[in-house]
Design an enzyme around this catalytic site. Structure first.
Site, PDB file in Angstrom:
ATOM      1  N   SER A  47       0.795  -0.998  -0.010  1.00  0.00           N
ATOM      2  CA  SER A  47      -0.025   0.037   0.158  1.00  0.00           C
ATOM      3  C   SER A  47       0.634   1.264  -0.159  1.00  0.00           C
ATOM      4  O   SER A  47       0.276   2.309  -0.263  1.00  0.00           O
ATOM      5  CB  SER A  47      -0.916  -0.102   1.175  1.00  0.00           C
ATOM      6  OG  SER A  47      -1.585  -1.024   1.354  1.00  0.00           O
ATOM      7  N   HIS A  79      -1.702  -2.649  -6.955  1.00  0.00           N
ATOM      8  CA  HIS A  79      -2.183  -2.564  -5.784  1.00  0.00           C
ATOM      9  C   HIS A  79      -3.778  -2.771  -5.785  1.00  0.00           C
ATOM     10  O   HIS A  79      -4.467  -1.942  -6.347  1.00  0.00           O
ATOM     11  CB  HIS A  79      -1.814  -1.064  -5.319  1.00  0.00           C
ATOM     12  CG  HIS A  79      -2.480  -0.704  -3.981  1.00  0.00           C
ATOM     13  ND1 HIS A  79      -2.719   0.407  -3.734  1.00  0.00           N
ATOM     14  CD2 HIS A  79      -2.506  -1.513  -3.028  1.00  0.00           C
ATOM     15  CE1 HIS A  79      -3.394   0.408  -2.567  1.00  0.00           C
ATOM     16  NE2 HIS A  79      -3.051  -0.708  -1.709  1.00  0.00           N
ATOM     17  N   GLU A 105      -4.275  -0.186  -8.820  1.00  0.00           N
ATOM     18  CA  GLU A 105      -3.318   0.704  -9.340  1.00  0.00           C
ATOM     19  C   GLU A 105      -2.199  -0.349  -9.723  1.00  0.00           C
ATOM     20  O   GLU A 105      -1.405  -1.074  -8.823  1.00  0.00           O
ATOM     21  CB  GLU A 105      -2.873   1.446  -8.133  1.00  0.00           C
ATOM     22  CG  GLU A 105      -3.888   2.646  -7.680  1.00  0.00           C
ATOM     23  CD  GLU A 105      -3.646   3.441  -6.274  1.00  0.00           C
ATOM     24  OE1 GLU A 105      -3.873   4.496  -6.231  1.00  0.00           O
ATOM     25  OE2 GLU A 105      -2.765   2.751  -5.528  1.00  0.00           O
ATOM     26  N   ASN A 112      -4.227   6.033  -1.456  1.00  0.00           N
ATOM     27  CA  ASN A 112      -4.034   6.066   0.062  1.00  0.00           C
ATOM     28  C   ASN A 112      -3.595   7.443   0.207  1.00  0.00           C
ATOM     29  O   ASN A 112      -3.590   7.812   1.534  1.00  0.00           O
ATOM     30  CB  ASN A 112      -2.691   5.077   0.104  1.00  0.00           C
ATOM     31  CG  ASN A 112      -3.506   3.983   0.805  1.00  0.00           C
ATOM     32  OD1 ASN A 112      -4.674   3.887   1.471  1.00  0.00           O
ATOM     33  ND2 ASN A 112      -3.218   2.514   0.285  1.00  0.00           N
TER      34      ASN A 112
HETATM   35  N1  LIG Z   1      -5.631  -4.517   4.250  1.00  0.00           N
HETATM   36  C1  LIG Z   1      -5.883  -3.861   3.268  1.00  0.00           C
HETATM   37  O1  LIG Z   1      -7.028  -3.110   3.119  1.00  0.00           O
HETATM   38  C2  LIG Z   1      -4.982  -3.675   1.938  1.00  0.00           C
HETATM   39  C3  LIG Z   1      -5.195  -3.021   1.025  1.00  0.00           C
HETATM   40  C4  LIG Z   1      -4.534  -3.107  -0.058  1.00  0.00           C
HETATM   41  C5  LIG Z   1      -3.187  -3.381   0.195  1.00  0.00           C
HETATM   42  N2  LIG Z   1      -2.598  -4.019   1.306  1.00  0.00           N
HETATM   43  C6  LIG Z   1      -1.438  -4.438   1.307  1.00  0.00           C
HETATM   44  O2  LIG Z   1      -1.481  -5.913   1.044  1.00  0.00           O
HETATM   45  C7  LIG Z   1      -0.527  -6.524   1.993  1.00  0.00           C
HETATM   46  C8  LIG Z   1      -1.206  -7.532   2.980  1.00  0.00           C
HETATM   47  O3  LIG Z   1      -1.928  -6.825   3.783  1.00  0.00           O
HETATM   48  P1  LIG Z   1      -3.170  -7.696   4.574  1.00  0.00           P
HETATM   49  O4  LIG Z   1      -4.112  -6.609   5.128  1.00  0.00           O
HETATM   50  O5  LIG Z   1      -3.502  -8.793   3.808  1.00  0.00           O
HETATM   51  O6  LIG Z   1      -2.299  -8.055   5.733  1.00  0.00           O
HETATM   52  P2  LIG Z   1      -2.631  -9.484   6.693  1.00  0.00           P
HETATM   53  O7  LIG Z   1      -2.147  -9.140   7.954  1.00  0.00           O
HETATM   54  O8  LIG Z   1      -4.166  -9.795   6.729  1.00  0.00           O
HETATM   55  O9  LIG Z   1      -1.887 -10.682   6.043  1.00  0.00           O
HETATM   56  C9  LIG Z   1      -0.403 -10.877   5.780  1.00  0.00           C
HETATM   57  C10 LIG Z   1      -0.044 -12.240   5.672  1.00  0.00           C
HETATM   58  O10 LIG Z   1       1.301 -12.316   5.325  1.00  0.00           O
HETATM   59  C11 LIG Z   1       1.926 -13.646   5.876  1.00  0.00           C
HETATM   60  N3  LIG Z   1       3.196 -13.553   6.014  1.00  0.00           N
HETATM   61  C12 LIG Z   1       4.004 -12.573   6.697  1.00  0.00           C
HETATM   62  N4  LIG Z   1       5.457 -13.019   6.230  1.00  0.00           N
HETATM   63  C13 LIG Z   1       5.461 -13.783   5.261  1.00  0.00           C
HETATM   64  C14 LIG Z   1       6.207 -14.436   4.398  1.00  0.00           C
HETATM   65  N5  LIG Z   1       7.577 -14.060   4.642  1.00  0.00           N
HETATM   66  N6  LIG Z   1       5.896 -15.190   3.315  1.00  0.00           N
HETATM   67  C15 LIG Z   1       4.644 -15.505   3.254  1.00  0.00           C
HETATM   68  N7  LIG Z   1       3.542 -15.046   3.937  1.00  0.00           N
HETATM   69  C16 LIG Z   1       4.006 -14.221   4.827  1.00  0.00           C
HETATM   70  C17 LIG Z   1       1.253 -13.600   7.301  1.00  0.00           C
HETATM   71  O11 LIG Z   1       1.192 -14.812   7.782  1.00  0.00           O
HETATM   72  C18 LIG Z   1      -0.279 -12.974   7.018  1.00  0.00           C
HETATM   73  O12 LIG Z   1      -1.085 -14.042   6.830  1.00  0.00           O
HETATM   74  C19 LIG Z   1       0.421  -5.494   2.842  1.00  0.00           C
HETATM   75  O13 LIG Z   1       1.541  -4.922   1.985  1.00  0.00           O
HETATM   76  C20 LIG Z   1      -0.771  -4.327   2.691  1.00  0.00           C
HETATM   77  O14 LIG Z   1      -0.022  -3.056   2.725  1.00  0.00           O
HETATM   78  C21 LIG Z   1      -3.507  -4.126   2.369  1.00  0.00           C
END
Ligand SMILES: NC(=O)c1ccc[n+]([C@@H]2O[C@H](COP(=O)([O-])OP(=O)(O)OC[C@H]3O[C@@H](n4cnc5c(N)ncnc54)[C@H](O)[C@@H]3O)[C@@H](O)[C@H]2O)c1
Length: 283
Positions: free
Chosen positions: A119, A140, A152, A190
């Protein structure tokens, strides 16, 4: 242009699970990888629940459900992550993402494309950590990924036009609307949305309104979700992380200073829907 048939999604949390589901729904072979077995199982259950909901709504039939579900391999073995495109959606930590991509590049061939769902981390900085590969860019997605149309697609200084064209086409093939943008703190959405969250939390800090009132008023004025409900959906840790990166990368302006209220929620592990409590409580 490279024909994409398989997608590995790394991270099975809020975003990874949704992206994997969409890719399977649109006919791709999917590898859903996470280091955490509990999260993987949760993702499997969530995908099934979402597909069952589509059956109940009459959008797909039972056979389609089985077919879509069977396209996804849920795995905690990184060596399974061999695909035409790898989409990374793990924790918002640059070092963790760079480490993972390094391993993924060793596992995959020379024509695999790599995308990060970050993000807020600079995709150029990540590209530098990845030997400036031209096969890497940002992709994204928005939350919830199965429903939100926008993607994005973020160019690095090194992404080849073929890589961007292929990721734009992939987004379209996933039923999404891609917008190519430049690498800048918070990209577009964002950056603009930061004030939606921060100003709402300032109202609380200054005791000028309640959480419920702010959400209700913003929804009544046309926004789909009030800022507090949205932060609970996104995840407090993720949203707070984005605020910090945007604030830092833009030279720490006062107007973008992250909120102490949100910091406290993160410290208390009240991360929103995913932990059962954030600004609101969930069953
Ligand atoms: N939550 C949102 O609304 C949103 C929206 C767009 C983008 N993002 C981006 O997406 C990404 C994930 O966000 P999320 O909300 O799904 O997070 P989340 O915390 O729900 O999930 C992250 C997952 O990554 C796993 N993980 C951590 N290290 C790892 C590794 N080395 N190998 C494999 N898996 C691993 C964890 O076990 C966890 O299940 C981030 O970069 C975030 O910025 C999030």
């Amino acid at each position: 242009m490279k024909r994409i048939c398989s997608v590995a999604v790394c991270g099975a949390g809020t975003m990874g699970s949704g992206i994997a589901q969409v890719a399977a729904q649109y006919g791709f072979k999917v590898i859903q990888f996470d280091v955490n077995e509990v999260v993987l199982e949760k993702s499997r259950q969530l995908v099934l629940k979402n597909l069952r909901f589509l059956v109940e709504k009459g959008k797909i039939n039972e056979d389609a459900l089985k077919e879509i579900y069977s396209r996804i391999l849920f795995t905690n073995n990184i060596n399974d992550c061999k695909a035409d495109v790898v989409i990374e959606a793990i924790i918002e930590k640059k070092e963790a993402k760079a480490d993972l991509f390094e391993q993924l590049m060793n596992i995959n061939g020379n024509d695999t494309l790599f995308a990060t769902n970050t993000s807020s981390i600079s995709v150029n900085e990540l590209a530098t950590a990845l030997n400036k590969t031209e096969r890497f860019a940002g992709m994204h997605f928005f939350n919830p990924a199965p429903l939100m149309k926008l993607v994005e697609v973020i160019k690095t200084n090194y992404s080849s036009p073929e890589t961007i064209a292929a990721l734009v086409q992939l987004s379209k093939d996933l039923g999404k609307i891609p917008v190519v943008c430049k690498d800048a703190p918070g990209f577009i959405v964002n950056r603009v949305a930061r004030h939606y969250y921060l100003e709402a939390m300032k109202l609380i800090e200054q005791n000028l309104a309640t959480i419920e009132n702010i959400d209700m008023i913003m929804e009544a004025s046309g926004f789909k979700m009030g800022p507090f409900k949205l932060m609970d959906l996104i995840g407090m840790d993720i949203n707070f992380g984005v605020s910090n990166i945007v604030w830092n990368d833009l030279g720490k302006p006062d107007r973008l200073k992250p909120s102490i209220i949100q910091q406290q929620k993160v410290e208390q592990h009240k991360l929103g829907r995913k932990t059962g409590e954030g600004f609101y409580k969930y069953e």
